[in-house]
Design an enzyme around this catalytic site. Sequence first.
Site, PDB file in Angstrom:
ATOM      1  N   GLY A  53      -0.244  -5.685   2.320  1.00  0.00           N
ATOM      2  CA  GLY A  53      -1.097  -6.926   2.675  1.00  0.00           C
ATOM      3  C   GLY A  53      -1.976  -6.453   3.904  1.00  0.00           C
ATOM      4  N   GLU A  54      -1.946  -7.367   4.887  1.00  0.00           N
ATOM      5  CA  GLU A  54      -2.862  -7.101   6.066  1.00  0.00           C
ATOM      6  C   GLU A  54      -1.792  -6.788   7.333  1.00  0.00           C
ATOM      7  OE1 GLU A  54      -6.146  -6.508   6.163  1.00  0.00           O
ATOM      8  OE2 GLU A  54      -5.453  -6.130   8.309  1.00  0.00           O
ATOM      9  N   SER A  55      -1.732  -5.701   7.897  1.00  0.00           N
ATOM     10  CA  SER A  55      -0.872  -5.235   8.680  1.00  0.00           C
ATOM     11  C   SER A  55      -0.984  -5.938   9.971  1.00  0.00           C
ATOM     12  CB  SER A  55      -0.693  -3.716   8.954  1.00  0.00           C
ATOM     13  OG  SER A  55      -1.990  -3.454   9.348  1.00  0.00           O
ATOM     14  N   CYS A  82       2.351   0.543   2.456  1.00  0.00           N
ATOM     15  CA  CYS A  82       1.082   0.289   2.749  1.00  0.00           C
ATOM     16  C   CYS A  82       1.011  -0.408   4.134  1.00  0.00           C
ATOM     17  CB  CYS A  82       0.361  -0.320   1.588  1.00  0.00           C
ATOM     18  SG  CYS A  82      -1.135  -0.274   1.784  1.00  0.00           S
ATOM     19  N   ARG A 108      -4.826   4.059   9.277  1.00  0.00           N
ATOM     20  CA  ARG A 108      -5.100   2.778   8.369  1.00  0.00           C
ATOM     21  C   ARG A 108      -6.255   3.207   7.515  1.00  0.00           C
ATOM     22  NH1 ARG A 108      -5.973  -2.662  11.364  1.00  0.00           N
ATOM     23  NH2 ARG A 108      -5.762  -3.508   9.220  1.00  0.00           N
ATOM     24  N   ILE A 134      -4.243   1.270  -2.490  1.00  0.00           N
ATOM     25  CA  ILE A 134      -5.081   0.330  -2.281  1.00  0.00           C
ATOM     26  C   ILE A 134      -5.287   0.074  -0.797  1.00  0.00           C
ATOM     27  CG2 ILE A 134      -5.530  -2.360  -2.513  1.00  0.00           C
ATOM     28  CD1 ILE A 134      -3.449  -2.249  -4.668  1.00  0.00           C
ATOM     29  N   ARG A 135      -6.421   0.294  -0.304  1.00  0.00           N
ATOM     30  CA  ARG A 135      -6.753   0.277   1.109  1.00  0.00           C
ATOM     31  C   ARG A 135      -5.575   1.026   1.786  1.00  0.00           C
ATOM     32  NH1 ARG A 135      -7.713  -4.043   4.370  1.00  0.00           N
ATOM     33  NH2 ARG A 135      -6.214  -5.186   2.961  1.00  0.00           N
ATOM     34  N   HIS A 173       1.943   1.872  -3.564  1.00  0.00           N
ATOM     35  CA  HIS A 173       2.393   0.486  -3.955  1.00  0.00           C
ATOM     36  C   HIS A 173       3.631   0.582  -5.122  1.00  0.00           C
ATOM     37  CE1 HIS A 173       0.134  -2.187  -1.501  1.00  0.00           C
ATOM     38  NE2 HIS A 173      -0.777  -1.289  -1.334  1.00  0.00           N
ATOM     39  N   GLU A 175       5.576  -1.132  -6.207  1.00  0.00           N
ATOM     40  CA  GLU A 175       5.954  -2.408  -6.738  1.00  0.00           C
ATOM     41  C   GLU A 175       5.089  -2.900  -7.759  1.00  0.00           C
ATOM     42  OE1 GLU A 175       4.549  -2.052  -3.790  1.00  0.00           O
ATOM     43  OE2 GLU A 175       3.210  -3.564  -3.292  1.00  0.00           O
TER      44      GLU A 175
HETATM   45  N1  GLN Z   1      -5.283  -1.384   4.964  1.00  0.00           N
HETATM   46  C1  GLN Z   1      -4.236  -2.356   5.205  1.00  0.00           C
HETATM   47  C2  GLN Z   1      -3.770  -2.488   6.716  1.00  0.00           C
HETATM   48  O1  GLN Z   1      -3.867  -1.480   7.508  1.00  0.00           O
HETATM   49  C3  GLN Z   1      -3.123  -2.430   4.357  1.00  0.00           C
HETATM   50  C4  GLN Z   1      -3.442  -2.311   2.962  1.00  0.00           C
HETATM   51  C5  GLN Z   1      -2.352  -2.460   2.065  1.00  0.00           C
HETATM   52  O2  GLN Z   1      -1.262  -2.948   2.347  1.00  0.00           O
HETATM   53  N2  GLN Z   1      -2.805  -2.627   0.624  1.00  0.00           N
HETATM   54  O3  GLN Z   1      -3.379  -3.515   6.889  1.00  0.00           O
END
Ligand code: GLN
Length: 194
Positions: A53-55, A82, A108, A134-135, A173, A175
């Site tokens: 998600g968004e850390s 992630c 990150r 994913i990112r 990921h 999941e």
């Molecule tokens: N880049 C995101 C972060 O640092 C993590 C991306 C993800 O969880 N898919 O929050």
Amino acid sequence: MVKIGILNLQGAVSEHYDITQKAVKNMGVDVEVESVRYAEDVETCDGLIISGGESTVIGKLIHQRGIDEVIKNNDIAVFGTCAGMVLLGKKTDFDQPLIGLMDISVKRNTYGRQKDSFESPIEIFGKEYLGVFIRAPALDDYDHSKEDIKVLSVLDDEIIAIQQGPHLAISFHPELTEDTLVHEYFIRGVIGRN
Ligand code: GLN
């Protein structure tokens, strides 16, 4: 009964809930899986999964709700994927609240932006596995003096999965695959401590 909480604050939560249930069923073990949102729910867990998600967002809420303190005070095993990996570290390349349970620093967005997301075969626990990135972050460094740290997977010279004691941080990921391998590993570890 052993309880695994899925931290339900932001991000890919329901996918983790489903695959954790599936892992428990495959293993035939008596483990309760519960979606948790507040410190008092987390307090009753033996293991906690923090999704991608968004850390920055997840970390802020964890801190505001005192969930980081509860995790530490109750010695709860944490599996972070992630964004969850970022939060488990002691340091990242951005000023944000972290839980800091593991002696690792995390970079990150190692692999770029959303559009640079990719899938790649990786190897973990001696098996081939589909890594969905994913990112995604990767490891910047870890404290090499800590004997309880174990590198679990490397992709093109980047550490993408690492364990310290009962805690597990992975940059991809699981999941989002059908494969319960990594979740089963975490659950087995939590059961082994209880
Ligand atoms: N880049 C995101 C972060 O640092 C993590 C991306 C993800 O969880 N898919 O929050």
